[in-house]
Enzyme design. Structure first.
Site, PDB file in Angstrom:
ATOM      1  N   ASN A   9      38.222  42.635  30.529  1.00 44.29           N
ATOM      2  CA  ASN A   9      37.803  42.916  31.902  1.00 44.29           C
ATOM      3  C   ASN A   9      39.061  43.263  32.695  1.00 44.29           C
ATOM      4  O   ASN A   9      39.851  42.383  33.024  1.00 44.29           O
ATOM      5  CB  ASN A   9      37.109  41.668  32.477  1.00 44.29           C
ATOM      6  CG  ASN A   9      36.740  41.841  33.936  1.00 44.29           C
ATOM      7  OD1 ASN A   9      36.865  42.936  34.499  1.00 44.29           O
ATOM      8  ND2 ASN A   9      36.291  40.753  34.554  1.00 44.29           N
ATOM      9  N   TRP A  10      39.229  44.552  32.965  1.00 40.94           N
ATOM     10  CA  TRP A  10      40.467  44.996  33.626  1.00 40.94           C
ATOM     11  C   TRP A  10      40.447  44.718  35.124  1.00 40.94           C
ATOM     12  O   TRP A  10      41.459  44.942  35.807  1.00 40.94           O
ATOM     13  CB  TRP A  10      40.698  46.497  33.359  1.00 40.94           C
ATOM     14  CG  TRP A  10      40.955  46.820  31.919  1.00 40.94           C
ATOM     15  CD1 TRP A  10      41.039  45.916  30.871  1.00 40.94           C
ATOM     16  CD2 TRP A  10      41.178  48.116  31.338  1.00 40.94           C
ATOM     17  NE1 TRP A  10      41.288  46.583  29.694  1.00 40.94           N
ATOM     18  CE2 TRP A  10      41.381  47.932  29.944  1.00 40.94           C
ATOM     19  CE3 TRP A  10      41.218  49.405  31.862  1.00 40.94           C
ATOM     20  CZ2 TRP A  10      41.626  48.997  29.079  1.00 40.94           C
ATOM     21  CZ3 TRP A  10      41.463  50.465  30.996  1.00 40.94           C
ATOM     22  CH2 TRP A  10      41.663  50.261  29.617  1.00 40.94           C
ATOM     23  N   LYS A  11      39.326  44.298  35.656  1.00 41.14           N
ATOM     24  CA  LYS A  11      39.211  43.959  37.088  1.00 41.14           C
ATOM     25  C   LYS A  11      39.735  45.111  37.950  1.00 41.14           C
ATOM     26  O   LYS A  11      39.606  46.266  37.560  1.00 41.14           O
ATOM     27  CB  LYS A  11      39.920  42.625  37.374  1.00 41.14           C
ATOM     28  CG  LYS A  11      39.424  41.509  36.425  1.00 41.14           C
ATOM     29  CD  LYS A  11      39.875  40.136  36.810  1.00 41.14           C
ATOM     30  CE  LYS A  11      39.348  39.109  35.801  1.00 41.14           C
ATOM     31  NZ  LYS A  11      39.676  37.743  36.118  1.00 41.14           N
ATOM     32  N   HIS A  94      30.160  37.832  37.372  1.00 46.45           N
ATOM     33  CA  HIS A  94      31.520  37.303  37.290  1.00 46.45           C
ATOM     34  C   HIS A  94      31.797  36.400  38.496  1.00 46.45           C
ATOM     35  O   HIS A  94      31.344  36.683  39.609  1.00 46.45           O
ATOM     36  CB  HIS A  94      32.536  38.450  37.242  1.00 46.45           C
ATOM     37  CG  HIS A  94      33.881  37.970  36.813  1.00 46.45           C
ATOM     38  ND1 HIS A  94      34.744  37.338  37.681  1.00 46.45           N
ATOM     39  CD2 HIS A  94      34.489  37.978  35.603  1.00 46.45           C
ATOM     40  CE1 HIS A  94      35.835  36.985  37.015  1.00 46.45           C
ATOM     41  NE2 HIS A  94      35.709  37.366  35.754  1.00 46.45           N
ATOM     42  N   GLU A 166      32.799  31.146  31.733  1.00 46.21           N
ATOM     43  CA  GLU A 166      34.136  31.279  32.310  1.00 46.21           C
ATOM     44  C   GLU A 166      34.334  30.184  33.365  1.00 46.21           C
ATOM     45  O   GLU A 166      33.950  30.365  34.528  1.00 46.21           O
ATOM     46  CB  GLU A 166      34.303  32.650  32.971  1.00 46.21           C
ATOM     47  CG  GLU A 166      34.162  33.802  32.008  1.00 46.21           C
ATOM     48  CD  GLU A 166      34.888  35.058  32.511  1.00 46.21           C
ATOM     49  OE1 GLU A 166      35.765  35.537  31.789  1.00 46.21           O
ATOM     50  OE2 GLU A 166      34.599  35.522  33.623  1.00 46.21           O
ATOM     51  N   SER A 212      41.969  32.495  30.937  1.00 48.65           N
ATOM     52  CA  SER A 212      43.305  32.331  30.366  1.00 48.65           C
ATOM     53  C   SER A 212      43.301  32.314  28.835  1.00 48.65           C
ATOM     54  O   SER A 212      44.060  31.568  28.213  1.00 48.65           O
ATOM     55  CB  SER A 212      43.985  31.075  30.935  1.00 48.65           C
ATOM     56  OG  SER A 212      44.112  31.195  32.343  1.00 48.65           O
ATOM     57  N   GLY A 233      40.801  38.614  30.741  1.00 48.08           N
ATOM     58  CA  GLY A 233      41.296  39.259  31.952  1.00 48.08           C
ATOM     59  C   GLY A 233      42.732  39.730  31.752  1.00 48.08           C
ATOM     60  O   GLY A 233      42.996  40.755  31.131  1.00 48.08           O
ATOM     61  N   GLY A 234      43.683  38.966  32.263  1.00 49.83           N
ATOM     62  CA  GLY A 234      45.091  39.352  32.276  1.00 49.83           C
ATOM     63  C   GLY A 234      45.605  39.882  30.950  1.00 49.83           C
ATOM     64  O   GLY A 234      46.283  40.926  30.905  1.00 49.83           O
TER      65      GLY A 234
END
Ligand code: 13P
Length: 249
Positions: A9-11, A94, A166, A212, A233-234
């Site tokens: 998920n590149w947000k 989300h 999540e 994370s 994510g990150g």
């Protein structure tokens, strides 16, 4: 056996040039696991990413969509628009959508219905806040989120539902749920599904962990019997890290 999935998920990250660079890096990497791999770029780069990854095994998916088919909803995107550029899967619910854009179980339930009516697959996200976990309410909160948005569905709809647990306290914080915490919650979710829909649906439904998840902890998380992959994510913004997670099975 149920599907293993790793989705990035590149947000709200990466402009067009950065997206191109990341796509180029992703295409160079070799997948050694059998997991389905997906990436969710921001809307302006979706079509470009779709075209770029058309001949790869990576599916391009959307981060959100509206529940209406069309109309006066300034700034929104419909299922039909996504489908018209080849997108077949959408992330819904989300915690950032819930927290910053006031998405409720009720609106999410409508979004899920619209996605399914359009033959799209849904990655449905949910998870407790830190105070819920501290007060021991995490299972009740999670069960309520799933019930409110999904339990009106027919059992057959679950062929197109992927769940993503999540915990909000683990998202972008560097503090991941321990593999045992993830396993306990995933087993609890699967048991709720079994209660409502029976064992066949519960056993066949993919449940991802997000929060994370990194190359250093993915292997241990994915080794748990009820953790079927990750929503990343990150770490999904760096091709090598993302593929280290993809290949952690
Ligand atoms: P991080 O991996 O950055 O914690 O984000 C998880 C997430 O929200 C994926 O949807």
């Amino acid at each position: 056996m149920r599907k293993q999935i790793v989705a990035g998920n590149w947000k709200m990250n990466n402009d067009l040039a950065q997206t191109e660079a990341l796509l180029t890096d992703l295409k160079k990497l070799e997948q050694t696991s059998g997991a389905e791999v997906m990436v969710a770029p921001t809307f302006t780069n979706l079509y470009h990413a779709f075209e770029s990854l058309k001949n790869s095994s990576i599916e391009v998916i959307a981060q959100n969509m509206h529940f209406a088919d069309k109309g006066a909803y300034t700034g929104e995107i419909s299922a039909g628009m996504l489908k018209s550029i080849g997108i077949k899967t959408v992330i819904l619910g989300h915690s950032e959508r819930r927290e910053y854009f006031n998405e409720t179980d009720e609106t999410l339930s409508k979004k899920v219905d619209t996605a399914l009516a359009n033959d799209m697959r849904v990655i449905f996200c949910f998870g407790e806040q830190l105070h819920d976990r501290k007060s021991g309410n995490h299972e009740t909160v999670v069960e309520q989120q799933i019930k409110n948005a999904l339990f009106h569905l027919e059992a057959s709809s679950f062929q197109n539902i992927v769940l993503a647990y999540e915990p909000v306290w683990a998202i972008g914080t560097g503090e991941t749920a321990s593999p045992e915490q993830a396993q306990d919650m995933h087993a609890f979710i699967r048991a709720s599904l079994a209660k409502q829909y029976g064992n066949d649906v519960a056993d066949a439904t993919t449940i991802l962990y997000g929060g994370s998840c990194k190359p250093g902890n993915a292997k241990e998380l994915f080794s748990k019997p009820d953790v079927d992959g990750g929503l990343i994510g990150g770490a999904s913004l760096v091709a090598e890290d993302f593929f280290a997670i993809v290949n952690a099975f």
